[in-house]
Scaffold this motif. Structure first.
Motif, PDB file in Angstrom:
ATOM      1  N   GLN A  10      87.288  81.243  16.738  1.00 33.05           N
ATOM      2  CA  GLN A  10      86.692  79.981  16.299  1.00 33.05           C
ATOM      3  C   GLN A  10      87.621  79.202  15.369  1.00 33.05           C
ATOM      4  OE1 GLN A  10      86.064  82.913  15.201  1.00 33.05           O
ATOM      5  NE2 GLN A  10      85.725  82.890  12.987  1.00 33.05           N
ATOM      6  N   MET A  11      88.726  79.807  14.946  1.00 36.06           N
ATOM      7  CA  MET A  11      89.674  79.133  14.059  1.00 36.06           C
ATOM      8  C   MET A  11      90.753  78.431  14.873  1.00 36.06           C
ATOM      9  SD  MET A  11      90.234  81.853  10.948  1.00 36.06           S
ATOM     10  CE  MET A  11      88.864  82.753  10.211  1.00 36.06           C
ATOM     11  N   SER A  12      91.473  77.541  14.219  1.00 37.00           N
ATOM     12  CA  SER A  12      92.538  76.804  14.896  1.00 37.00           C
ATOM     13  C   SER A  12      93.682  77.740  15.273  1.00 37.00           C
ATOM     14  CB  SER A  12      93.069  75.696  13.984  1.00 37.00           C
ATOM     15  OG  SER A  12      93.781  76.265  12.889  1.00 37.00           O
ATOM     16  N   PRO A  13      94.488  77.366  16.262  1.00 37.66           N
ATOM     17  CA  PRO A  13      95.639  78.201  16.638  1.00 37.66           C
ATOM     18  C   PRO A  13      96.591  78.463  15.476  1.00 37.66           C
ATOM     19  CG  PRO A  13      95.194  76.597  18.361  1.00 37.66           C
ATOM     20  CD  PRO A  13      94.302  76.241  17.200  1.00 37.66           C
ATOM     21  N   ASP A  14      96.786  77.491  14.595  1.00 33.52           N
ATOM     22  CA  ASP A  14      97.674  77.696  13.451  1.00 33.52           C
ATOM     23  C   ASP A  14      97.154  78.800  12.540  1.00 33.52           C
ATOM     24  OD1 ASP A  14      99.384  75.745  14.328  1.00 33.52           O
ATOM     25  OD2 ASP A  14      98.739  74.213  12.884  1.00 33.52           O
ATOM     26  N   LYS A  15      95.856  78.798  12.294  1.00 27.27           N
ATOM     27  CA  LYS A  15      95.261  79.836  11.439  1.00 27.27           C
ATOM     28  C   LYS A  15      95.313  81.192  12.125  1.00 27.27           C
ATOM     29  CE  LYS A  15      92.191  76.492   9.222  1.00 27.27           C
ATOM     30  NZ  LYS A  15      90.816  75.957   9.134  1.00 27.27           N
ATOM     31  N   GLN A  16      95.050  81.229  13.424  1.00 27.02           N
ATOM     32  CA  GLN A  16      95.138  82.482  14.156  1.00 27.02           C
ATOM     33  C   GLN A  16      96.549  83.058  14.078  1.00 27.02           C
ATOM     34  OE1 GLN A  16      93.808  81.923  18.189  1.00 27.02           O
ATOM     35  NE2 GLN A  16      91.961  80.844  17.557  1.00 27.02           N
ATOM     36  N   ALA A  17      97.543  82.190  14.238  1.00 26.40           N
ATOM     37  CA  ALA A  17      98.936  82.652  14.208  1.00 26.40           C
ATOM     38  C   ALA A  17      99.305  83.182  12.824  1.00 26.40           C
ATOM     39  CB  ALA A  17      99.870  81.512  14.606  1.00 26.40           C
ATOM     40  N   ARG A  18      98.847  82.494  11.784  1.00 25.81           N
ATOM     41  CA  ARG A  18      99.156  82.943  10.429  1.00 25.81           C
ATOM     42  C   ARG A  18      98.511  84.296  10.164  1.00 25.81           C
ATOM     43  NH1 ARG A  18     103.109  82.318   7.468  1.00 25.81           N
ATOM     44  NH2 ARG A  18     103.023  80.064   7.730  1.00 25.81           N
ATOM     45  N   LEU A  19      97.259  84.464  10.584  1.00 25.38           N
ATOM     46  CA  LEU A  19      96.571  85.740  10.371  1.00 25.38           C
ATOM     47  C   LEU A  19      97.221  86.859  11.181  1.00 25.38           C
ATOM     48  CD1 LEU A  19      92.879  84.480  10.327  1.00 25.38           C
ATOM     49  CD2 LEU A  19      94.146  85.427   8.387  1.00 25.38           C
ATOM     50  N   ALA A  20      97.675  86.548  12.380  1.00 26.82           N
ATOM     51  CA  ALA A  20      98.361  87.552  13.187  1.00 26.82           C
ATOM     52  C   ALA A  20      99.652  87.999  12.505  1.00 26.82           C
ATOM     53  CB  ALA A  20      98.658  87.001  14.578  1.00 26.82           C
ATOM     54  N   GLN A  21     100.375  87.047  11.910  1.00 28.43           N
ATOM     55  CA  GLN A  21     101.600  87.394  11.197  1.00 28.43           C
ATOM     56  C   GLN A  21     101.294  88.276   9.986  1.00 28.43           C
ATOM     57  OE1 GLN A  21     104.977  86.582  12.058  1.00 28.43           O
ATOM     58  NE2 GLN A  21     105.093  88.294  10.612  1.00 28.43           N
ATOM     59  N   TYR A  22     100.254  87.891   9.236  1.00 30.16           N
ATOM     60  CA  TYR A  22      99.878  88.694   8.066  1.00 30.16           C
ATOM     61  C   TYR A  22      99.455  90.098   8.486  1.00 30.16           C
ATOM     62  CZ  TYR A  22      99.851  84.543   5.018  1.00 30.16           C
ATOM     63  OH  TYR A  22     100.198  83.433   4.281  1.00 30.16           O
ATOM     64  N   GLU A  23      98.698  90.188   9.576  1.00 32.58           N
ATOM     65  CA  GLU A  23      98.232  91.491  10.032  1.00 32.58           C
ATOM     66  C   GLU A  23      99.426  92.392  10.350  1.00 32.58           C
ATOM     67  OE1 GLU A  23      94.277  92.644  12.398  1.00 32.58           O
ATOM     68  OE2 GLU A  23      95.699  91.475  13.589  1.00 32.58           O
ATOM     69  N   ALA A  24     100.440  91.822  10.983  1.00 32.56           N
ATOM     70  CA  ALA A  24     101.653  92.590  11.288  1.00 32.56           C
ATOM     71  C   ALA A  24     102.402  92.954  10.015  1.00 32.56           C
ATOM     72  CB  ALA A  24     102.550  91.791  12.228  1.00 32.56           C
ATOM     73  N   ASP A  25     102.529  91.985   9.101  1.00 29.35           N
ATOM     74  CA  ASP A  25     103.251  92.233   7.847  1.00 29.35           C
ATOM     75  C   ASP A  25     102.576  93.314   7.011  1.00 29.35           C
ATOM     76  OD1 ASP A  25     105.021  90.236   8.565  1.00 29.35           O
ATOM     77  OD2 ASP A  25     104.157  88.729   7.222  1.00 29.35           O
ATOM     78  N   ARG A  27     101.253  95.998   7.678  1.00 34.91           N
ATOM     79  CA  ARG A  27     101.529  97.394   8.045  1.00 34.91           C
ATOM     80  C   ARG A  27     102.709  97.959   7.255  1.00 34.91           C
ATOM     81  NH1 ARG A  27     101.107  95.068  13.508  1.00 34.91           N
ATOM     82  NH2 ARG A  27      98.913  95.200  14.126  1.00 34.91           N
ATOM     83  N   ALA A  28     103.595  97.069   6.790  1.00 33.13           N
ATOM     84  CA  ALA A  28     104.772  97.534   6.040  1.00 33.13           C
ATOM     85  C   ALA A  28     104.622  97.344   4.537  1.00 33.13           C
ATOM     86  CB  ALA A  28     106.013  96.788   6.529  1.00 33.13           C
ATOM     87  N   CYS A  29     103.461  96.879   4.094  1.00 33.24           N
ATOM     88  CA  CYS A  29     103.253  96.578   2.677  1.00 33.24           C
ATOM     89  C   CYS A  29     102.712  97.789   1.919  1.00 33.24           C
ATOM     90  CB  CYS A  29     102.277  95.410   2.528  1.00 33.24           C
ATOM     91  SG  CYS A  29     102.935  93.821   3.077  1.00 33.24           S
ATOM     92  N   ARG A  30     102.969  97.776   0.628  1.00 36.78           N
ATOM     93  CA  ARG A  30     102.437  98.814  -0.258  1.00 36.78           C
ATOM     94  C   ARG A  30     101.038  98.419  -0.711  1.00 36.78           C
ATOM     95  NH1 ARG A  30     106.279  98.497  -4.976  1.00 36.78           N
ATOM     96  NH2 ARG A  30     104.971 100.165  -5.830  1.00 36.78           N
ATOM     97  N   ARG A  58     107.091  92.905 -10.491  1.00 32.63           N
ATOM     98  CA  ARG A  58     105.807  93.159  -9.844  1.00 32.63           C
ATOM     99  C   ARG A  58     105.944  92.848  -8.361  1.00 32.63           C
ATOM    100  NH1 ARG A  58     105.190  94.798 -14.282  1.00 32.63           N
ATOM    101  NH2 ARG A  58     103.398  94.626 -15.684  1.00 32.63           N
ATOM    102  N   THR A  59     105.174  93.521  -7.550  1.00 33.13           N
ATOM    103  CA  THR A  59     105.163  93.242  -6.118  1.00 33.13           C
ATOM    104  C   THR A  59     103.977  92.351  -5.805  1.00 33.13           C
ATOM    105  OG1 THR A  59     106.213  95.350  -5.586  1.00 33.13           O
ATOM    106  CG2 THR A  59     105.021  94.244  -3.809  1.00 33.13           C
ATOM    107  N   ILE A  60     104.265  91.186  -5.214  1.00 31.46           N
ATOM    108  CA  ILE A  60     103.226  90.212  -4.885  1.00 31.46           C
ATOM    109  C   ILE A  60     103.266  89.925  -3.396  1.00 31.46           C
ATOM    110  CG2 ILE A  60     102.572  87.774  -5.123  1.00 31.46           C
ATOM    111  CD1 ILE A  60     103.373  87.910  -8.022  1.00 31.46           C
ATOM    112  N   TYR A  61     102.083  89.884  -2.798  1.00 29.75           N
ATOM    113  CA  TYR A  61     101.945  89.472  -1.408  1.00 29.75           C
ATOM    114  C   TYR A  61     101.083  88.206  -1.368  1.00 29.75           C
ATOM    115  CZ  TYR A  61     103.487  94.273  -0.637  1.00 29.75           C
ATOM    116  OH  TYR A  61     104.181  95.454  -0.664  1.00 29.75           O
TER     117      TYR A  61
END
Length: 225
Positions: A10-25, A27-30, A58-61
Motif C-alpha cells: 500500500q506504500m509508494s514504490p520509493d518507500k518500498q525500495a527504502r524499506l527493502a534496502q533497510y531490511e537488507a542493511d 542483517r549486518a548491523c549490531r 557511538r554507532t548510529i543507524y
C-alpha cells in the motif's frame, strides 16, 4: 514468505525500495545501538556521516523514510526499529500528518502514542528521545505549491504539536528534546539559509543543531526505574 514490496504494497514504490534496502542493511548491523527513525527530516539528517566526521564514539543507524506518516511507521516498526533492537531511539515523526487538514493534533498524538506503546512493549528497556518538530518558513518557499503546503503545515500547528508531544513524552516515560534554537530566525521561523524550500533542512542546518544532539547521543545510560 512475502517480499518487502508485498508486505508494504500500500506504500509508494520509493518507500518500498527504502524499506527493502533497510531490511537488507539490518542483517549486518549490531543490535543494541542507537537508531534514528522518522520521515524525510530524519532520513536527510546525515547522522552517520557526522558521527564519523566528528569523532562521536557511538554507532548510529538512520532509518528515516521520506514521506512517512505515523501510520506508515507503525506498519514498518520491525524494519525501522525492532530488527535493530536499539538501546536508544531518537524519533521524529508526524509533520507529514500535519499537511492534511483532516488530521488534528489530538489525532496525531493518538497515532504517535501507538508507536511509542508498541516500541516500549517490544523493547521495554529502550531510551526514547522524541525530537521536537522543526519550524518551517513559508517565505522561503519557491512556488505556490510549496507555499500552500506550508500554510497547512505552519508554525502555529507545529508549535501546538510540540506542546502536545512534550506532554505525551512525560506520560510515556520518554524524553522530549527541542534542539531547534540554532535553526530559528528572529521571527521563530526556519532560517532561510538553512532550508531547501521552506520545509526541508540543508546539511548546513543539520550541522548547526548536531552539537546539541551529539551531547544527547553521548549521554550515559538512563538510571533504571
Amino acid at each position: 514468505m512475502q517480499t518487502t514490496q508485498e508486505r508494504f504494497a500500500q506504500m509508494s514504490p520509493d518507500k518500498q525500495a527504502r524499506l527493502a534496502q533497510y531490511e537488507a542493511d539490518n542483517r549486518a548491523c549490531r543490535r543494541g545501538q542507537i537508531v534514528f527513525a522518522g520521515s524525510s527530516l530524519m532520513e536527510m539528517f546525515p547522522t552517520e556521516e557526522f558521527v564519523r566526521e566528528m569523532g562521536v564514539e557511538r554507532t548510529i543507524y538512520n532509518r528515516g523514510v521520506g514521506g512517512f506518516v505515523t501510520g506508515e511507521l507503525l506498519q514498518a516498526l520491525d524494519v525501522c526499529i525492532f530488527d535493530l533492537a536499539p538501546a536508544r531511539l531518537f524519533i521524529n515523526i508526524g509533520t507529514n500528518d500535519l499537511t492534511s487538514l483532516d488530521v488534528t493534533v489530538e489525532g496525531l498524538m493518538e497515532q504517535y502514542e501507538k508507536i511509542l506503546a508498541a516500541v516500549q512493549d517490544r523493547l521495554p528497556e529502550v531510551e526514547i528521545y522524541m525530537m521536537a518538530y522543526y519550524p518551517v518558513n513559508e517565505d522561503a518557499a519557491p512556488d505556490d505549491f510549496m507555499r500552500g503546503l506550508l500554510r497547512l503545515r505552519n508554525n502555529g500547528r507545529i508549535d501546538e504539536a510540540n506542546r502536545a508531544a512534550e506532554k505525551l513524552a512525560a506520560r510515556r516515560g520518554a524524553r522530549f528534546v527541542d534542539l531547534n534554537a540554532p535553526l530559528r530566525d528572529a521571527q521563530g521561523r526556519l532560517k532561510a539559509e538553512y532550508t531547501i524550500e521552506g520545509m526541508h533542512i540543508t546539511e548546513t542546518g543539520y550541522r548547526a543543531l548536531f552539537p546539541a544532539l551529539a551531547r544527547l547521543v553521548r549521554e550515559p545510560a538512563w538510571p533504571r526505574r
